[in-house]
Enzyme design. Structure first.
Site, PDB file in Angstrom:
ATOM      1  N   HIS A 145       1.229  32.247 -35.940  1.00 48.93           N
ATOM      2  CA  HIS A 145      -0.109  31.708 -36.202  1.00 48.93           C
ATOM      3  C   HIS A 145      -0.263  31.428 -37.696  1.00 48.93           C
ATOM      4  CE1 HIS A 145      -2.053  33.684 -32.402  1.00 48.93           C
ATOM      5  NE2 HIS A 145      -1.516  32.511 -32.148  1.00 48.93           N
ATOM      6  N   ARG A 182       2.879  35.137 -23.226  1.00 46.56           N
ATOM      7  CA  ARG A 182       2.695  35.183 -24.689  1.00 46.56           C
ATOM      8  C   ARG A 182       1.461  36.028 -25.035  1.00 46.56           C
ATOM      9  NH1 ARG A 182       3.360  32.375 -29.786  1.00 46.56           N
ATOM     10  NH2 ARG A 182       1.384  31.575 -30.615  1.00 46.56           N
ATOM     11  N   LYS A 198       4.983  25.232 -34.376  1.00 46.34           N
ATOM     12  CA  LYS A 198       4.095  24.110 -34.711  1.00 46.34           C
ATOM     13  C   LYS A 198       4.330  23.670 -36.145  1.00 46.34           C
ATOM     14  CE  LYS A 198       0.331  24.887 -31.460  1.00 46.34           C
ATOM     15  NZ  LYS A 198      -1.105  25.180 -31.295  1.00 46.34           N
ATOM     16  N   ARG A 208       5.939  30.204 -27.522  1.00 49.10           N
ATOM     17  CA  ARG A 208       5.193  29.131 -26.866  1.00 49.10           C
ATOM     18  C   ARG A 208       6.159  28.412 -25.928  1.00 49.10           C
ATOM     19  NH1 ARG A 208       3.865  28.555 -32.500  1.00 49.10           N
ATOM     20  NH2 ARG A 208       1.648  28.930 -32.909  1.00 49.10           N
ATOM     21  N   TYR A 237      -7.040  38.631 -30.111  1.00 47.15           N
ATOM     22  CA  TYR A 237      -6.391  39.734 -29.394  1.00 47.15           C
ATOM     23  C   TYR A 237      -7.018  41.084 -29.716  1.00 47.15           C
ATOM     24  CZ  TYR A 237      -3.059  36.171 -28.197  1.00 47.15           C
ATOM     25  OH  TYR A 237      -2.504  35.016 -27.717  1.00 47.15           O
ATOM     26  N   HIS A 247       1.958  30.834 -21.074  1.00 46.21           N
ATOM     27  CA  HIS A 247       1.090  31.333 -22.140  1.00 46.21           C
ATOM     28  C   HIS A 247       0.528  32.723 -21.810  1.00 46.21           C
ATOM     29  CE1 HIS A 247       0.439  29.274 -25.848  1.00 46.21           C
ATOM     30  NE2 HIS A 247      -0.774  29.764 -25.974  1.00 46.21           N
TER      31      HIS A 247
END
Length: 303
Positions: free
Chosen positions: A271, A248, A176, A152, A280, A245
């Site tokens: 994730h 990514r 995150k 990210r 995806y 992004h």
């Protein structure tokens, strides 16, 4: 229920302190929570609700409907409801509410947009372009790393020189929720980072620990990366709005296309929930459908 010692705003502030001090959430995430709850608070004040415990499920639905009428997207409303649910989980813990009125309230359905990606040829044109000065060497290392490791933007900006280990060709990334993960760094990205590190000293301030720095010698600004990537793409004649992004997304879809291993891609992207990674598989299916249409004897269109 315990005595209520705070206003709507005071409980928002206590909740944000809880997120900062106990859950160690990033500043960006905290400001999103604050912004969402500020909007709900404004609606409560308008409707003469002085305490969070006065809010009912019916009123939460009315709030969502009023926001939707103003043209707010389903995705934004999902996030606002999620923030409100989290606040009430905290209020329940603090004995300031008897139920969570946001539970069971749904935002209008979001039409899931497939993330934009670049194909291998376009990426090749971008990443194989010559770099003639330290800034271009830095840009190339940044882009190679985005595509090599699926980072990210905030993760890449926060990297320090000590985070990369050339011995085992991995990188420690803080994602995150302050979660760390190790990601592999491909050969091309390693070469590009080594080339950048050779000239980094020409730009970086003496005490700067950041892997990537701006022209003033300090940690690079996310906006600078976005602007430089757009410029780089224009220079290489790629007619797309290139952003970090997108690299990514390209990393994820190309990896899934080749391996079919959804769990591994989830791990590499950091994730928390595999349903986020599953988008995806839709991209991959689109590609497979195109291959099928071109290759299958019964699918080929008659000339």
């Amino acid at each position: 229920m315990g005595a209520d010692h705070g206003t709507l705003q005071e409980w928002i502030e206590r909740f944000l302190d809880h997120l900062r001090l106990e859950r160690h959430l990033a500043d960006n995430t905290l400001s999103n929570y604050a912004r969402d709850l500020e909007r709900t608070k404004a609606w409560c004040v308008e409707n003469q609700l002085n305490r969070w415990s006065d809010l009912t499920q019916h009123q939460v639905r009315a709030y969502v409907a009023s926001r939707h009428r103003k043209g707010i997207s389903g995705k934004s409303l999902q996030r606002e409801l999620s923030s409100l649910r989290s606040l009430f989980r905290y209020l329940l813990r603090e004995d300031q509410a008897e139920s969570n009125p946001a539970t069971g309230v749904r935002a209008p359905k979001v039409q899931r947009k497939l993330p934009a990606t670049l194909d291998a040829d376009q990426l090749g044109r971008m990443l194989d372009a010559p770099a003639d000065d330290p800034i271009e060497l830095r840009d190339l290392a940044i882009m190679e790393l985005f595509y090599s490791s699926g980072l990210r933007l905030a993760e890449l900006v926060s990297l320090d020189t000590r985070d990369i280990d050339f011995n085992d060709t991995t990188l420690e990334v803080t994602g995150k929720g302050s979660k760390t993960r190790r990601v592999p760094v491909g050969r091309k990205a390693q070469e590009a980072i080594r080339a950048w590190l050779e000239v980094r000293g020409d730009i970086a301030a003496m005490d700067e620990t950041a892997l990537f720095v701006g022209t003033r010698g300090k940690r690079i600004n996310p906006r600078t990366i976005q602007d430089r990537m757009k410029r780089w793409a224009i220079k290489q004649g790629i007619p797309r709005n290139i952003h970090p992004h997108m690299l990514r997304h390209s990393f994820a879809s190309h990896l899934l296309e080749s391996s079919g291993d959804l769990r591994a891609v989830q791990e590499l992207l950091g994730h928390a929930d595999i349903s986020t990674t599953q988008i995806y598989t839709h991209l991959d299916f689109q590609h497979l459908a195109q291959v099928y249409d071109k290759a299958h004897p019964r699918a080929k269109k008659k000339k």
